[in-house]
Design a protein around this motif. Sequence first.
Motif, PDB file in Angstrom:
ATOM      1  N   THR A   1      65.794  44.667  61.366  1.00 26.81           N
ATOM      2  CA  THR A   1      64.368  44.319  61.230  1.00 26.81           C
ATOM      3  C   THR A   1      63.829  45.289  60.164  1.00 26.81           C
ATOM      4  OG1 THR A   1      63.892  42.909  62.923  1.00 26.81           O
ATOM      5  CG2 THR A   1      62.178  43.358  61.591  1.00 26.81           C
ATOM      6  N   LYS A   2      63.892  46.549  60.635  1.00 25.46           N
ATOM      7  CA  LYS A   2      63.116  47.605  59.634  1.00 25.46           C
ATOM      8  C   LYS A   2      64.003  47.762  58.369  1.00 25.46           C
ATOM      9  CE  LYS A   2      61.937  52.452  59.755  1.00 25.46           C
ATOM     10  NZ  LYS A   2      62.063  53.573  60.542  1.00 25.46           N
ATOM     11  N   TYR A   3      65.421  47.563  58.584  1.00 21.86           N
ATOM     12  CA  TYR A   3      66.257  47.857  57.392  1.00 21.86           C
ATOM     13  C   TYR A   3      65.921  46.578  56.322  1.00 21.86           C
ATOM     14  CZ  TYR A   3      70.281  47.278  54.402  1.00 21.86           C
ATOM     15  OH  TYR A   3      71.127  47.103  53.033  1.00 21.86           O
ATOM     16  N   GLU A   4      65.826  45.263  56.843  1.00 21.93           N
ATOM     17  CA  GLU A   4      65.327  44.167  55.980  1.00 21.93           C
ATOM     18  C   GLU A   4      64.092  44.450  55.219  1.00 21.93           C
ATOM     19  OE1 GLU A   4      65.586  40.966  58.578  1.00 21.93           O
ATOM     20  OE2 GLU A   4      67.719  41.024  58.642  1.00 21.93           O
ATOM     21  N   GLY A   5      63.044  45.075  55.856  1.00 21.82           N
ATOM     22  CA  GLY A   5      61.760  45.324  55.550  1.00 21.82           C
ATOM     23  C   GLY A   5      61.816  46.384  54.343  1.00 21.82           C
ATOM     24  N   GLN A   6      62.740  47.506  54.547  1.00 21.85           N
ATOM     25  CA  GLN A   6      62.758  48.459  53.738  1.00 21.85           C
ATOM     26  C   GLN A   6      63.622  47.903  52.337  1.00 21.85           C
ATOM     27  OE1 GLN A   6      61.334  51.153  53.751  1.00 21.85           O
ATOM     28  NE2 GLN A   6      60.901  51.779  55.788  1.00 21.85           N
ATOM     29  N   THR A   7      64.597  47.047  52.691  1.00 23.07           N
ATOM     30  CA  THR A   7      65.259  46.458  51.191  1.00 23.07           C
ATOM     31  C   THR A   7      64.180  45.757  50.463  1.00 23.07           C
ATOM     32  OG1 THR A   7      65.888  44.546  52.476  1.00 23.07           O
ATOM     33  CG2 THR A   7      67.472  46.193  52.477  1.00 23.07           C
ATOM     34  N   PHE A   8      63.303  44.976  51.072  1.00 23.46           N
ATOM     35  CA  PHE A   8      62.260  44.318  50.369  1.00 23.46           C
ATOM     36  C   PHE A   8      61.335  45.193  49.784  1.00 23.46           C
ATOM     37  CE2 PHE A   8      58.252  41.907  50.415  1.00 23.46           C
ATOM     38  CZ  PHE A   8      58.490  41.090  49.260  1.00 23.46           C
ATOM     39  N   GLY A   9      61.127  46.340  50.353  1.00 21.55           N
ATOM     40  CA  GLY A   9      59.935  47.464  49.588  1.00 21.55           C
ATOM     41  C   GLY A   9      60.979  47.692  48.309  1.00 21.55           C
ATOM     42  N   TYR A  10      62.219  47.955  48.598  1.00 14.49           N
ATOM     43  CA  TYR A  10      63.089  48.586  47.436  1.00 14.49           C
ATOM     44  C   TYR A  10      63.064  47.535  46.381  1.00 14.49           C
ATOM     45  CZ  TYR A  10      67.007  50.024  44.308  1.00 14.49           C
ATOM     46  OH  TYR A  10      67.627  50.382  43.080  1.00 14.49           O
ATOM     47  N   ALA A  11      63.169  46.061  46.630  1.00 14.19           N
ATOM     48  CA  ALA A  11      63.232  45.087  45.582  1.00 14.19           C
ATOM     49  C   ALA A  11      61.729  44.956  44.952  1.00 14.19           C
ATOM     50  CB  ALA A  11      63.302  43.690  46.592  1.00 14.19           C
ATOM     51  N   MET A  12      60.660  45.142  45.862  1.00 14.84           N
ATOM     52  CA  MET A  12      59.400  45.134  45.086  1.00 14.84           C
ATOM     53  C   MET A  12      59.187  46.307  44.158  1.00 14.84           C
ATOM     54  SD  MET A  12      57.646  42.737  46.578  1.00 14.84           S
ATOM     55  CE  MET A  12      55.815  43.156  46.930  1.00 14.84           C
ATOM     56  N   PHE A  13      59.591  47.529  44.409  1.00 15.26           N
ATOM     57  CA  PHE A  13      59.501  48.537  43.459  1.00 15.26           C
ATOM     58  C   PHE A  13      60.308  48.268  42.207  1.00 15.26           C
ATOM     59  CE2 PHE A  13      57.369  51.696  46.920  1.00 15.26           C
ATOM     60  CZ  PHE A  13      56.338  50.759  46.889  1.00 15.26           C
ATOM     61  N   THR A  14      61.441  47.932  42.312  1.00 14.30           N
ATOM     62  CA  THR A  14      62.253  47.740  41.181  1.00 14.30           C
ATOM     63  C   THR A  14      61.892  46.380  40.615  1.00 14.30           C
ATOM     64  OG1 THR A  14      64.491  48.346  42.832  1.00 14.30           O
ATOM     65  CG2 THR A  14      64.671  46.885  40.882  1.00 14.30           C
ATOM     66  N   ALA A  15      61.172  45.495  41.107  1.00 10.61           N
ATOM     67  CA  ALA A  15      60.699  44.420  40.092  1.00 10.61           C
ATOM     68  C   ALA A  15      59.466  44.867  39.407  1.00 10.61           C
ATOM     69  CB  ALA A  15      60.228  43.410  41.023  1.00 10.61           C
ATOM     70  N   ASP A  16      58.526  45.984  39.922  1.00  5.52           N
ATOM     71  CA  ASP A  16      57.521  46.519  39.359  1.00  5.52           C
ATOM     72  C   ASP A  16      58.108  47.241  37.896  1.00  5.52           C
ATOM     73  OD1 ASP A  16      55.706  45.683  41.133  1.00  5.52           O
ATOM     74  OD2 ASP A  16      55.956  47.539  42.279  1.00  5.52           O
TER      75      ASP A  16
ATOM     76  N   TYR B   1      65.683  43.114  37.381  1.00  5.56           N
ATOM     77  CA  TYR B   1      65.227  41.938  38.121  1.00  5.56           C
ATOM     78  C   TYR B   1      66.369  41.377  38.850  1.00  5.56           C
ATOM     79  CZ  TYR B   1      60.377  41.245  36.704  1.00  5.56           C
ATOM     80  OH  TYR B   1      59.230  41.152  36.661  1.00  5.56           O
ATOM     81  N   LYS B   2      67.493  41.422  38.217  1.00  8.00           N
ATOM     82  CA  LYS B   2      68.779  40.903  38.942  1.00  8.00           C
ATOM     83  C   LYS B   2      69.003  41.793  40.080  1.00  8.00           C
ATOM     84  CE  LYS B   2      71.340  40.901  35.058  1.00  8.00           C
ATOM     85  NZ  LYS B   2      72.687  40.573  34.403  1.00  8.00           N
ATOM     86  N   GLU B   3      68.823  43.026  40.102  1.00  8.07           N
ATOM     87  CA  GLU B   3      69.074  43.992  41.149  1.00  8.07           C
ATOM     88  C   GLU B   3      67.922  43.746  42.223  1.00  8.07           C
ATOM     89  OE1 GLU B   3      69.633  48.869  42.376  1.00  8.07           O
ATOM     90  OE2 GLU B   3      68.979  48.252  40.309  1.00  8.07           O
ATOM     91  N   ALA B   4      66.892  43.421  41.720  1.00 13.83           N
ATOM     92  CA  ALA B   4      65.625  43.203  42.813  1.00 13.83           C
ATOM     93  C   ALA B   4      66.129  42.006  43.655  1.00 13.83           C
ATOM     94  CB  ALA B   4      64.263  43.012  42.185  1.00 13.83           C
ATOM     95  N   MET B   5      66.574  40.975  42.787  1.00 14.98           N
ATOM     96  CA  MET B   5      66.926  39.718  43.479  1.00 14.98           C
ATOM     97  C   MET B   5      67.949  39.629  44.549  1.00 14.98           C
ATOM     98  SD  MET B   5      64.993  37.440  42.274  1.00 14.98           S
ATOM     99  CE  MET B   5      65.802  35.662  43.149  1.00 14.98           C
ATOM    100  N   LYS B   6      68.957  40.934  44.488  1.00 15.83           N
ATOM    101  CA  LYS B   6      69.670  41.075  45.207  1.00 15.83           C
ATOM    102  C   LYS B   6      69.225  41.346  46.876  1.00 15.83           C
ATOM    103  CE  LYS B   6      73.420  42.753  41.922  1.00 15.83           C
ATOM    104  NZ  LYS B   6      74.242  44.040  41.729  1.00 15.83           N
ATOM    105  N   TYR B   7      68.162  42.259  46.739  1.00 12.78           N
ATOM    106  CA  TYR B   7      67.443  42.721  47.777  1.00 12.78           C
ATOM    107  C   TYR B   7      66.430  41.596  48.417  1.00 12.78           C
ATOM    108  CZ  TYR B   7      70.434  46.677  47.024  1.00 12.78           C
ATOM    109  OH  TYR B   7      71.451  47.630  47.050  1.00 12.78           O
ATOM    110  N   ASN B   8      66.434  40.539  47.693  1.00 14.34           N
ATOM    111  CA  ASN B   8      65.225  39.569  48.059  1.00 14.34           C
ATOM    112  C   ASN B   8      65.662  38.551  48.658  1.00 14.34           C
ATOM    113  OD1 ASN B   8      62.561  38.558  48.003  1.00 14.34           O
ATOM    114  ND2 ASN B   8      63.091  37.425  46.297  1.00 14.34           N
ATOM    115  N   GLN B   9      67.146  38.362  49.258  1.00 18.76           N
ATOM    116  CA  GLN B   9      67.711  37.610  49.730  1.00 18.76           C
ATOM    117  C   GLN B   9      67.076  36.985  51.100  1.00 18.76           C
ATOM    118  OE1 GLN B   9      71.922  37.476  49.562  1.00 18.76           O
ATOM    119  NE2 GLN B   9      71.984  38.042  47.219  1.00 18.76           N
ATOM    120  N   HIS B  10      66.700  37.999  51.846  1.00 12.82           N
ATOM    121  CA  HIS B  10      66.150  37.841  53.223  1.00 12.82           C
ATOM    122  C   HIS B  10      64.588  37.271  53.355  1.00 12.82           C
ATOM    123  CE1 HIS B  10      65.635  38.260  57.569  1.00 12.82           C
ATOM    124  NE2 HIS B  10      64.428  38.931  57.331  1.00 12.82           N
TER     125      HIS B  10
END
Length: 431
Positions: free
Chosen positions: A161-176, A194-203
């Motif tokens: 769960t923590k990992y999934e949260g951290q992947t989303f954080g990385y997705a957000m900052f990458t999108a920024d 954005y394509k990289e961010a989307m890879k980590y937005n799947q959860h």
Amino acid sequence: MKNILVITISTLLISFAASAQDTKSPKPKIKSESQLVREQLIEKLYLEKSGRKSEQIAAEILEKIDTDTAWASEKAKRDAYRIHPLYAYLNAEDTEGFKRFLSSLGEVKGTERIHFATAAYVRQLVKKGIDLDFAGELIQKERGWAKNKMLEANQASEDRTKYEGQTFGYAMFTADYAQLLYKKGEKAKSFDLYKEAMKYNQHRKEAELTNAYLVVASEMLPQDVLNKEMETLIRNGMATAEIINRLKTVYVNKTGSDAGFENYIASFNKDKIKEKIESLRKIMLDETAPGFTLKDLNGNIINLTDLNGKIVVLDFWATWCGPCKAAFPAMQAMVDKYKGDPNVRFFFIDTYERGDSKEKNASDYINGKKYTFTVLMDNFNEVAQAYKAKNIPAKFVIDRNGKLRFKAAGFSSDADLMEEIEAMVTLAKEK
């Protein structure tokens, strides 16, 4: 240049369920004078809107933590109080004040909130189109921090769960960072990010991130390729209301009408809907739905008993509730989906509303967003309490016999919500 939807800091800092006050809270314990003084000063910091005054209050708190034993319990939060003036500057959109105070902080290790505050500051600079080079330096640094946190969480495999949260954080900052590059006109680089961010937005399936990606994708991809990309997103469980609307426009332009559109969409997610149906069938309720009589925004009276023979979907919400409003694009997609079915009715019950102008607040928001909702006013919160909807958003599905079949609280993603509502309505129709 088109505006891209920007992920707000609230996405990372608030949960997707807003708690309403419990009117039956237990009697509070008597607090000591030192505790009251401490809490009052902390509350003063949180309420202060001026960045400069917030700095002064924060400095006073830090001094007390460092010198007063009565403040020993706050030591773990020292850095959180130290950086809090950043939020005052953010809320005031005082970019210069934020920049000055940020540079004065030096190293901060006691709270991760500084990283999210900095990312929010970058979004403000991008929105205003100022100091973009500095903003780029900041967000690349924060993106690096987020990536390291993600890798660390991945190694600690016992806490996924923590990992999934951290992947989303990385997705957000990458999108920024992608948003910043788009603002600078570097669209190809922006698209890659954005394509990289989307890879980590799947959860998490964050709709704002997906929709922001689509804005850039629509400029970088031929229409036929873009259509296939949107179909793939639906197939992968990442549909958003925006995707449905975009594909509907394409479909109508091609065929001349929306006849058959729902079947077209169903061809991509029918397996997921079937899975959702079987999952929800196991937790289907068999309770008598509490009756109610409420007025809509036009003064019309709606009585639940008059709706016998129809499937009724209730959505409890309030204008102050961020998660409630975040769910509305998906709920509008569901209202549109069933608008041709006279046996399915949606009602959006405004409850726990604040202020004296409750009807006006609700009406202004709904009309301003052009939602086609039937809004009912639960001004005294009686219906919410009858349904035990202590947390909002809260949704309830009632079958044609007046039986409460499903209840759900919170909001996770457009895709999950749309699949859930469709599955619930399908099951309610079986009764």
